[in-house]
Design a protein around this motif. Structure first.
Motif, PDB file in Angstrom:
ATOM      1  N   GLY A  26      22.270  14.227  57.378  1.00  0.00           N
ATOM      2  CA  GLY A  26      23.485  14.610  57.974  1.00  0.00           C
ATOM      3  C   GLY A  26      23.456  16.154  58.364  1.00  0.00           C
ATOM      4  N   LEU A  27      22.985  16.867  57.348  1.00  0.00           N
ATOM      5  CA  LEU A  27      23.056  18.260  57.610  1.00  0.00           C
ATOM      6  C   LEU A  27      21.779  18.787  58.515  1.00  0.00           C
ATOM      7  CD1 LEU A  27      23.753  19.976  54.119  1.00  0.00           C
ATOM      8  CD2 LEU A  27      25.428  19.702  56.149  1.00  0.00           C
ATOM      9  N   ASN A  28      20.564  17.958  58.443  1.00  0.00           N
ATOM     10  CA  ASN A  28      19.537  18.448  59.264  1.00  0.00           C
ATOM     11  C   ASN A  28      19.921  17.834  60.594  1.00  0.00           C
ATOM     12  OD1 ASN A  28      17.835  19.601  57.460  1.00  0.00           O
ATOM     13  ND2 ASN A  28      17.395  17.652  56.380  1.00  0.00           N
ATOM     14  N   PHE A  29      20.395  16.636  60.982  1.00  0.00           N
ATOM     15  CA  PHE A  29      20.656  16.122  61.918  1.00  0.00           C
ATOM     16  C   PHE A  29      21.419  17.057  62.846  1.00  0.00           C
ATOM     17  CE2 PHE A  29      23.299  13.372  64.862  1.00  0.00           C
ATOM     18  CZ  PHE A  29      22.335  13.016  65.838  1.00  0.00           C
ATOM     19  N   TYR A  30      22.779  17.283  62.416  1.00  0.00           N
ATOM     20  CA  TYR A  30      23.735  18.072  62.941  1.00  0.00           C
ATOM     21  C   TYR A  30      23.461  19.558  63.293  1.00  0.00           C
ATOM     22  CZ  TYR A  30      26.848  14.306  62.689  1.00  0.00           C
ATOM     23  OH  TYR A  30      27.644  13.114  62.829  1.00  0.00           O
ATOM     24  N   ALA A  31      22.693  20.039  62.677  1.00  0.00           N
ATOM     25  CA  ALA A  31      22.076  21.382  62.725  1.00  0.00           C
ATOM     26  C   ALA A  31      21.192  21.170  63.963  1.00  0.00           C
ATOM     27  CB  ALA A  31      21.113  21.832  61.664  1.00  0.00           C
ATOM     28  N   ALA A  32      20.357  20.318  64.139  1.00  0.00           N
ATOM     29  CA  ALA A  32      19.647  20.215  65.596  1.00  0.00           C
ATOM     30  C   ALA A  32      20.740  20.046  66.714  1.00  0.00           C
ATOM     31  CB  ALA A  32      18.600  19.179  65.239  1.00  0.00           C
ATOM     32  N   THR A  33      21.463  18.992  66.318  1.00  0.00           N
ATOM     33  CA  THR A  33      22.521  18.596  67.352  1.00  0.00           C
ATOM     34  C   THR A  33      23.453  19.909  68.037  1.00  0.00           C
ATOM     35  OG1 THR A  33      22.982  16.425  66.713  1.00  0.00           O
ATOM     36  CG2 THR A  33      24.768  17.462  67.965  1.00  0.00           C
ATOM     37  N   ALA A  34      23.848  20.880  67.026  1.00  0.00           N
ATOM     38  CA  ALA A  34      24.392  22.111  67.275  1.00  0.00           C
ATOM     39  C   ALA A  34      23.396  22.731  68.249  1.00  0.00           C
ATOM     40  CB  ALA A  34      24.736  22.797  66.126  1.00  0.00           C
ATOM     41  N   LEU A  35      22.347  22.947  67.823  1.00  0.00           N
ATOM     42  CA  LEU A  35      21.453  23.650  68.874  1.00  0.00           C
ATOM     43  C   LEU A  35      21.452  23.082  70.396  1.00  0.00           C
ATOM     44  CD1 LEU A  35      19.258  26.099  69.202  1.00  0.00           C
ATOM     45  CD2 LEU A  35      17.742  24.578  68.557  1.00  0.00           C
ATOM     46  N   VAL A  36      21.417  21.989  70.502  1.00  0.00           N
ATOM     47  CA  VAL A  36      21.210  21.184  71.609  1.00  0.00           C
ATOM     48  C   VAL A  36      22.686  21.594  72.535  1.00  0.00           C
ATOM     49  CG1 VAL A  36      21.144  18.891  72.938  1.00  0.00           C
ATOM     50  CG2 VAL A  36      19.645  19.432  71.083  1.00  0.00           C
ATOM     51  N   GLN A  37      23.750  21.036  71.647  1.00  0.00           N
ATOM     52  CA  GLN A  37      25.070  21.449  72.189  1.00  0.00           C
ATOM     53  C   GLN A  37      25.238  22.899  72.958  1.00  0.00           C
ATOM     54  OE1 GLN A  37      28.155  20.844  69.589  1.00  0.00           O
ATOM     55  NE2 GLN A  37      29.737  21.398  71.371  1.00  0.00           N
ATOM     56  N   VAL A  38      24.594  24.018  71.985  1.00  0.00           N
ATOM     57  CA  VAL A  38      24.720  25.426  72.399  1.00  0.00           C
ATOM     58  C   VAL A  38      23.862  25.427  73.766  1.00  0.00           C
ATOM     59  CG1 VAL A  38      23.875  27.693  71.992  1.00  0.00           C
ATOM     60  CG2 VAL A  38      25.201  26.374  70.285  1.00  0.00           C
ATOM     61  N   VAL A  39      22.692  24.832  73.790  1.00  0.00           N
ATOM     62  CA  VAL A  39      21.970  25.144  75.253  1.00  0.00           C
ATOM     63  C   VAL A  39      22.582  24.459  76.126  1.00  0.00           C
ATOM     64  CG1 VAL A  39      20.084  24.307  76.313  1.00  0.00           C
ATOM     65  CG2 VAL A  39      19.802  25.217  74.013  1.00  0.00           C
ATOM     66  N   ALA A  40      23.337  23.312  75.967  1.00  0.00           N
ATOM     67  CA  ALA A  40      24.027  22.577  77.238  1.00  0.00           C
ATOM     68  C   ALA A  40      25.312  23.162  77.591  1.00  0.00           C
ATOM     69  CB  ALA A  40      24.580  21.137  76.829  1.00  0.00           C
ATOM     70  N   LEU A  41      26.003  23.907  76.878  1.00  0.00           N
ATOM     71  CA  LEU A  41      27.078  24.636  77.201  1.00  0.00           C
ATOM     72  C   LEU A  41      26.842  25.821  77.857  1.00  0.00           C
ATOM     73  CD1 LEU A  41      29.317  24.305  73.980  1.00  0.00           C
ATOM     74  CD2 LEU A  41      29.805  23.398  76.142  1.00  0.00           C
ATOM     75  N   LEU A  42      25.871  26.736  77.647  1.00  0.00           N
ATOM     76  CA  LEU A  42      25.014  27.744  78.158  1.00  0.00           C
ATOM     77  C   LEU A  42      24.780  27.355  79.785  1.00  0.00           C
ATOM     78  CD1 LEU A  42      23.317  29.420  75.387  1.00  0.00           C
ATOM     79  CD2 LEU A  42      25.025  30.383  76.510  1.00  0.00           C
ATOM     80  N   ALA A  43      24.263  26.414  79.587  1.00  0.00           N
ATOM     81  CA  ALA A  43      23.836  25.700  81.173  1.00  0.00           C
ATOM     82  C   ALA A  43      24.749  25.381  82.038  1.00  0.00           C
ATOM     83  CB  ALA A  43      22.943  24.533  81.008  1.00  0.00           C
ATOM     84  N   ILE A  44      26.021  24.956  81.386  1.00  0.00           N
ATOM     85  CA  ILE A  44      27.325  24.500  82.167  1.00  0.00           C
ATOM     86  C   ILE A  44      27.991  25.969  82.568  1.00  0.00           C
ATOM     87  CG2 ILE A  44      29.669  23.963  81.975  1.00  0.00           C
ATOM     88  CD1 ILE A  44      28.464  21.673  80.076  1.00  0.00           C
TER      89      ILE A  44
ATOM     90  N   LEU B 232      34.257  28.416  77.005  1.00  0.00           N
ATOM     91  CA  LEU B 232      33.047  27.563  76.650  1.00  0.00           C
ATOM     92  C   LEU B 232      32.395  28.452  75.426  1.00  0.00           C
ATOM     93  CD1 LEU B 232      31.983  26.859  80.091  1.00  0.00           C
ATOM     94  CD2 LEU B 232      32.726  25.474  78.586  1.00  0.00           C
ATOM     95  N   TRP B 233      32.321  29.847  75.683  1.00  0.00           N
ATOM     96  CA  TRP B 233      31.678  30.596  74.542  1.00  0.00           C
ATOM     97  C   TRP B 233      32.272  30.187  73.149  1.00  0.00           C
ATOM     98  CZ3 TRP B 233      27.533  32.774  73.295  1.00  0.00           C
ATOM     99  CH2 TRP B 233      26.561  33.245  74.376  1.00  0.00           C
ATOM    100  N   ILE B 234      33.627  30.088  72.896  1.00  0.00           N
ATOM    101  CA  ILE B 234      34.231  29.707  71.790  1.00  0.00           C
ATOM    102  C   ILE B 234      33.517  28.356  71.190  1.00  0.00           C
ATOM    103  CG2 ILE B 234      36.166  28.722  70.673  1.00  0.00           C
ATOM    104  CD1 ILE B 234      38.010  30.741  72.115  1.00  0.00           C
ATOM    105  N   GLN B 235      33.569  27.456  72.151  1.00  0.00           N
ATOM    106  CA  GLN B 235      32.848  26.021  71.668  1.00  0.00           C
ATOM    107  C   GLN B 235      31.218  26.469  71.256  1.00  0.00           C
ATOM    108  OE1 GLN B 235      33.798  22.578  74.472  1.00  0.00           O
ATOM    109  NE2 GLN B 235      34.930  24.434  75.540  1.00  0.00           N
ATOM    110  N   ILE B 236      30.744  27.359  71.912  1.00  0.00           N
ATOM    111  CA  ILE B 236      29.574  27.614  71.460  1.00  0.00           C
ATOM    112  C   ILE B 236      29.013  28.248  70.187  1.00  0.00           C
ATOM    113  CG2 ILE B 236      27.239  29.344  72.118  1.00  0.00           C
ATOM    114  CD1 ILE B 236      28.118  29.100  75.115  1.00  0.00           C
ATOM    115  N   LEU B 237      29.830  29.240  69.862  1.00  0.00           N
ATOM    116  CA  LEU B 237      30.066  29.788  68.754  1.00  0.00           C
ATOM    117  C   LEU B 237      30.385  29.061  67.514  1.00  0.00           C
ATOM    118  CD1 LEU B 237      31.464  33.432  69.660  1.00  0.00           C
ATOM    119  CD2 LEU B 237      28.961  32.676  69.297  1.00  0.00           C
ATOM    120  N   THR B 238      31.228  27.986  67.680  1.00  0.00           N
ATOM    121  CA  THR B 238      31.497  27.044  66.594  1.00  0.00           C
ATOM    122  C   THR B 238      30.908  25.712  66.490  1.00  0.00           C
ATOM    123  OG1 THR B 238      33.218  26.194  67.969  1.00  0.00           O
ATOM    124  CG2 THR B 238      33.952  28.254  66.512  1.00  0.00           C
ATOM    125  N   ALA B 239      30.025  25.681  67.196  1.00  0.00           N
ATOM    126  CA  ALA B 239      29.258  24.406  67.462  1.00  0.00           C
ATOM    127  C   ALA B 239      28.776  23.851  65.867  1.00  0.00           C
ATOM    128  CB  ALA B 239      28.059  24.532  68.517  1.00  0.00           C
TER     129      ALA B 239
END
Length: 535
Positions: free
Chosen positions: A108-126, A149-156
């Motif tokens: 779970g921790l490994n998966f969600y670490a990768a997920t958070a990174l993808v989410q950050v990239v997506a939010l920056l693109a938006i 959007l930046w609040i969501q990025i920092l807390t992903a």
């Protein structure tokens, strides 16, 4: 029902000494039930405060809804792993397989670490690629959207960590721990909002305070209990490829369910932001008329979300009697809590909106009340919340997920087309037109088969008391409205709200009276009273 053998036991390991599932589950659900009315009231009050605030208003509320609507990315990228992780940890914990729990936590921790990174990239693109092409370009609240959007990025990363911790706590049958914490968070978030707005703080800093409260109080105490009381490590090491594969089946279909939710309504604010010429006004109206439905649905999901790990635990322990009680009695008690809320909101939509927002949307409340009633009808599939969670706990999920996804895929183009023609009502109709088939009829037939639900038993034992109570409430409210129509005397909110509160009290009293006509209804209230007396 005898589907427990589909979950294998491990005779080589000795089960942990665990408290009874149903007793702890009822306790945790009771805390969630305490939170429900508080959360609903504070959520509605929040909208009113934001509309009345000079620094926010309907434009700020619409911008907030638009930016926070991108929270669907969290659901999209996590790929349904949260439910699969809950199920896997619960099974391992019940069997006493501590090594299996450690591996699942690492997964779970490994998966969600990768997920958070993808989410950050997506939010920056938006924020820097997508937003410049929206209808918000040149709008005064454009900067607020970027900040949110930046609040969501920092807390992903926080979301994934909370999922892993919550999964372990539920596996250890600490069902009541997180609901207690969340009850306090709900109140403190509102206090921060009220104090911040009254002090004239910029709205973005109010949101920052609320976010800090949520993260600090939800993660701090839970990590302490996890590591100090349960002795569970949070480690990224030890996971094998087979462990990730084991999550795949359930997580894949849960991902389809989550995508269906996103397509069905989470993306509505995005459609309004890119289609309607005045997106702030449209999103403000949508936020108001959808709020009762979304609160009701969130309440239904919240009250049922502990069912799946509990079923996995019961199935691993071969506790057929408790599973049978959960199937009929659990569903009844879940419906009993939701039905009066939805029914009274539907009956009194117009006076409720008049008191809540008045003409602050630039339109009379009577004009938007039909949209609120229309949205509330989409809550009917909540009657299946407990049976569906039970089916998922037994790994019977493909039909449920595929039906939801199919309906949502039809809903997306329909909502877009109708929005271009009839405005805000279009996204609501898009949800309604597909919900009944994809989330009620098809899953209803399926779970009745896989859980071996007896129709007559379900009607009399599960649906009987709530339906009798609902009929009594409708009759009482209609008769009372004929004798004493809802009026709005005086100028203060307290005096203007009094007639509506009297009507709601009459309806709720009639519902409880009708509910107790059935023996099972009386047993539910007696059990609830006994539980409250011990607190």
């Amino acid at each position: 029902m005898s589907t427990a053998p589909t979950i294998p036991a491990n005779p080589a390991t000795s089960p942990r000494a665990l408290p009874p599932v149903l007793a702890r589950l009822f306790s945790g659900t009771l805390w969630l039930a305490f939170r429900v009315p508080v959360q609903i009231v504070l959520s509605l009050w929040t909208t009113r405060l934001l509309l009345e605030s000079a620094g926010v208003g309907k434009d700020g509320l619409g911008a907030y809804g638009f930016a926070w609507g991108f929270g669907f990315l969290q659901m999209l990228f996590e790929f349904g792993v949260s439910s699969a992780l809950q199920r896997q940890i619960s099974q391992s914990w019940t069997r006493g397989d501590r090594e299996g729990v450690d591996r699942a936590v690492a997964c779970g921790l490994n998966f969600y670490a990768a997920t958070a990174l993808v989410q950050v990239v997506a939010l920056l693109a938006i924020a820097y690629l997508g937003l410049p092409h929206s209808k918000y370009v040149g709008h005064p609240k454009y900067g607020l959207i970027v900040q949110l959007l930046w609040i969501q990025i920092l807390t992903a990363p926080c979301y994934g960590l909370s999922v892993v911790i919550s999964s372990v706590l539920q596996a250890a049958r600490r069902y009541e721990f997180m609901p207690r914490i969340e009850f306090g968070i709900t109140i403190l978030r509102f206090v921060a909002l009220w104090a911040g707005l009254k002090a004239g703080m910029p709205f973005i800093w109010v949101v920052v305070m609320q976010t800090a409260i949520t993260i600090g109080l939800s993660l701090g105490p839970s990590i302490w209990v996890l590591t100090r009381e349960l002795g569970q490590r949070l480690t990224f090491r030890g996971a094998h490829w087979e462990d990730y594969k084991a999550l795949g089946h359930v997580s894949f279909y849960m991902a389809l369910l989550q995508v269906s939710v996103i397509l069905a309504d989470k993306i509505d604010t995005t459609i309004l932001g890119f289609v309607i010429p005045d997106p702030a006004q449209a999103n403000a109206v949508y936020d108001v008329v959808s709020k009762p439905f979304l609160q009701l649905r969130q309440t239904g999901w919240m009250l049922a979300y502990m069912v799946m790990p509990a079923v996995a635990s019961l199935a691993a322990a071969r506790d057929e009697k408790s599973l049978e009680r959960l199937k009929y009695d659990g569903t009844r008690m879940h419906l009993a809590a939701l039905l009066p809320l939805g029914l009274l909101a539907w009956l009194y939509a117009s006076p409720f909106l008049t008191l809540w927002v008045g003409d602050r949307l630039g339109r009379p409340a009577s004009e938007v009340a039909p949209l609120m009633r229309l949205f509330l009808t989409a809550a009917l599939p909540l009657v299946l919340s407990v049976p569906v969670q039970m089916a998922i706990g037994f790994n019977k999920i493909p039909v449920i997920a595929l039906a939801a996804l199919g309906g949502a895929m039809v809903n997306l183009p329909v909502s877009y087309y109708l929005t271009t023609r009839i405005g805000v009502a279009g996204v609501i109709w898009g949800t309604i037109l597909t919900t009944f088939f994809s989330n009620l009829i098809i899953p209803g037939v399926y779970v009745a088969k896989v859980l071996e639900i007896d129709p007559w038993t379900f009607l009399t034992r599960t649906l009987g008391p709530p339906l009798v109570g609902a009929c009594a409430a409708v009759v009482a409210c209609l008769l009372f409205s004929q004798w004493f129509p809802v009026t709005f005397p005086g100028k203060s909110l307290a005096t203007r709200a009094l007639p509506l509160l009297v009507h709601l009290s009459v309806g709720l009293t009639a519902y409880l009276a009708g509910y107790t006509l059935a023996p099972t209804g009386r047993q539910d209230l007696s059990k609830l009273a006994s539980k409250l007396a011990r607190r």
